[in-house]
Design a protein around this motif. Sequence first.
Motif, PDB file in Angstrom:
ATOM      1  N   SER A  73       0.665  -1.135   0.195  1.00 37.25           N
ATOM      2  CA  SER A  73       0.644   0.078  -0.509  1.00 37.25           C
ATOM      3  C   SER A  73       1.010   1.686   0.497  1.00 37.25           C
ATOM      4  N   SER A  74       2.063   1.051   1.206  1.00 34.27           N
ATOM      5  CA  SER A  74       2.493   2.294   0.810  1.00 34.27           C
ATOM      6  C   SER A  74       3.492   2.493  -0.614  1.00 34.27           C
ATOM      7  N   CYS A 111       2.787   1.874  -2.883  1.00 35.65           N
ATOM      8  CA  CYS A 111       2.651   1.808  -4.308  1.00 35.65           C
ATOM      9  C   CYS A 111       1.975   3.224  -4.248  1.00 35.65           C
ATOM     10  N   ALA A 112       0.932   4.093  -3.197  1.00 39.62           N
ATOM     11  CA  ALA A 112       1.518   5.160  -2.857  1.00 39.62           C
ATOM     12  C   ALA A 112       2.507   6.226  -3.051  1.00 39.62           C
ATOM     13  N   GLN A 113       3.956   6.070  -3.144  1.00 44.34           N
ATOM     14  CA  GLN A 113       5.045   6.671  -3.200  1.00 44.34           C
ATOM     15  C   GLN A 113       5.084   6.630  -4.266  1.00 44.34           C
ATOM     16  N   ASP A 161       2.826   6.272  -7.421  1.00 49.59           N
ATOM     17  CA  ASP A 161       1.817   6.491  -8.124  1.00 49.59           C
ATOM     18  C   ASP A 161       1.286   5.163  -8.972  1.00 49.59           C
ATOM     19  N   SER A 172      -2.027  -6.263  -1.452  1.00 50.01           N
ATOM     20  CA  SER A 172      -2.536  -4.879  -0.943  1.00 50.01           C
ATOM     21  C   SER A 172      -3.700  -5.430  -0.117  1.00 50.01           C
TER      22      SER A 172
END
Length: 503
Positions: free
Chosen positions: A349-350, A352-354, A356, A380
């Motif tokens: 999750s983290s 992918c967020a970092q 994009d 995730s």
Amino acid sequence: MKKVQKIGVVGAGTMGRGIIQLFAQAGHEVYCFDAWDGAVAKAMDFVTGLIERGVEKGRQSREQADELIGRIHPCDQLNDLADCDVVIEAIIEEIGAKRSLFKQLEAVLRSDAIIASNTSSLVVADIAAECANPERVAGLHFFNPVPLMKVAEIIAAVRTSTATVDALKALIDGAGHRAVIAADQPGFLVNHAGRGLYTEGLRIIEDQCASVQDVDTLMREAAGFKMGPFELLDLTGLDVSGKVMESIYEQFQQEPRFRPSSLVAPRIAAGLFGRKSGEGWYRYENNVRKDAPRIAAPALHAGIKVWIDGGADDHDSLVALAQQGGAKVCDAPDDAELILIQPWGWDVSSYCAQNDLDARIAVAVDPLPGLDKHRTLMISPITSSIARDAAHALLAQGGDVTIVNDSPGFVTQRILATIVNIAANIAQRGIASVEDIEDSVRIGLGYPAGPLSIGEKIGGERILMILDAMQAQTGDMRYRPSLWLSRRVTLGVSLLTPESSRV
């Protein structure tokens, strides 16, 4: 002090018997006393039986066995130990009983005799608190079975003299064991260093990242350990190990690195101790563990479009596996139906967020073990079943696969980083030397290498990266890096590098 010839052992239980056997085999005259009626006779029968089996199996001659048995002397009273050079206490783990015994021994023994405690958890200075000559008192902690576990901890209490430590070290070395020296701190050295495997394994279960069986499988087959944390807890007994976890945590003033798990108390209350109760983290039938069957890999989905993170450690090998499985490797993540990533310390999750990336189609592959060992996939909370199954099928080509839920550091990264960090802090606090930390854990706990060597193999920078990422995601101070670790990474030197000076 003169060379140790005669050794007294007080306490004829499991540990006492092993100590008797060890030193008799090393050529010492051994005198055994126990306050319980019949205990010494039972110990003699036990040790003699082992020696006789050695004759039957051809490990020693009849003459050698008789000589060995002749060096073991049962005692009826404590005064029979008066001429011993060293007396080793192996009685109940209760401070009052040990203090009382040590006062009695002081009244019986010569002024130059050493009194040592086989305590595994009590503060040695506390045991010696009422002794008139605490400088001759030390801890001498063996591991069961004593003759086979080739390491012993010498615990130097606050008032223990250097001469006492040196004499005990020579005694242990002469018996063929590795003598390691530790300060009088909670858990001493081996139990202290072993906290990481248990506490982080339990934390992973608390977080619902993986099953008990999956954690053990990964620690064996991916990390190279002989046993995973839950197999070990079932072997040692959760009732025993649970008390040690609580004790070390409290003695270290509730240090977050040693925080025990709330999962333990209900299981102890339910009698789920492990092998000895027939059920623990696993069920046992006739002492044989019952494992759940492994999940079979899905069929390959030919033609699925896969994007592989260019920063992945195993990028080229992952590309080859994808192509071997009939997947189409994309140049951009936006064109993909499956994204494969290899984060260090971060969850899916983290990461992918970092970066994009679409977490719905992302699956992480643990880079730590390498693809030549058991492979870990991490998903995730929103990874689709299509992406998950496609990754499973592709990675199952030529290797075993375990799938875990989102977890900062997968399983192997977070457990190994925790083990390394605790060992680094032991070194930073001067509780033991680097060499003694390494050998005690390798021999006493059976790890594939010493903890700092494990960190060195992974890389200090990566261990620091994993810890920083875990602390950032969880906010938990249990993951704060040791100064020993962070300083050596900053200086670009080995984690095994000792301090150049000491205060």
